[in-house]
Write a protein that holds these residues in place. Structure first.
Motif, PDB file in Angstrom:
ATOM      1  N   UNK A   1     -10.947 -53.193  20.361  1.00 65.01           N
ATOM      2  CA  UNK A   1      -9.397 -52.876  20.238  1.00 65.01           C
ATOM      3  C   UNK A   1      -9.596 -51.052  20.547  1.00 65.01           C
ATOM      4  N   UNK A   2      -9.846 -50.738  21.465  1.00 62.19           N
ATOM      5  CA  UNK A   2      -9.923 -49.565  21.816  1.00 62.19           C
ATOM      6  C   UNK A   2      -9.117 -48.383  20.528  1.00 62.19           C
ATOM      7  N   UNK A   3      -8.072 -48.268  20.259  1.00 63.75           N
ATOM      8  CA  UNK A   3      -7.423 -47.938  19.648  1.00 63.75           C
ATOM      9  C   UNK A   3      -8.138 -47.793  18.339  1.00 63.75           C
ATOM     10  N   UNK A   4      -7.843 -49.226  17.487  1.00 70.46           N
ATOM     11  CA  UNK A   4      -9.212 -48.806  16.456  1.00 70.46           C
ATOM     12  C   UNK A   4     -10.747 -48.332  16.463  1.00 70.46           C
ATOM     13  N   UNK A   5     -10.675 -48.170  17.491  1.00 70.47           N
ATOM     14  CA  UNK A   5     -12.880 -47.625  18.214  1.00 70.47           C
ATOM     15  C   UNK A   5     -12.084 -46.606  17.885  1.00 70.47           C
TER      16      UNK A   5
END
Length: 56
Positions: free
Chosen positions: A30-34
């Motif tokens: 999950x790019x947003x969470x990262x």
């Protein structure tokens, strides 16, 4: 060189082949969470959306 058909991260960094390493090891993360995690680590503050650790 590695004996397997894939580059190791250490080898890719040393040889300047990080793009090849990324193609060989795709992610499903999950790019947003990262990005939120990295921002929190860089600033030393928890993300605003977490709600954890906030006291009134």
């Amino acid at each position: 060189m590695a004996r397997s058909k894939y580059l190791s991260l250490e080898e890719a960094r040393r040889l300047g082949k990080l793009d090849q390493f990324a193609k060989e090891h795709p992610t499903k993360g999950d790019a947003k969470a990262l990005n939120a995690l990295l921002d929190a680590m860089a600033t030393g503050k928890p993300p605003k959306s977490s709600g954890e650790g906030e006291e009134a």
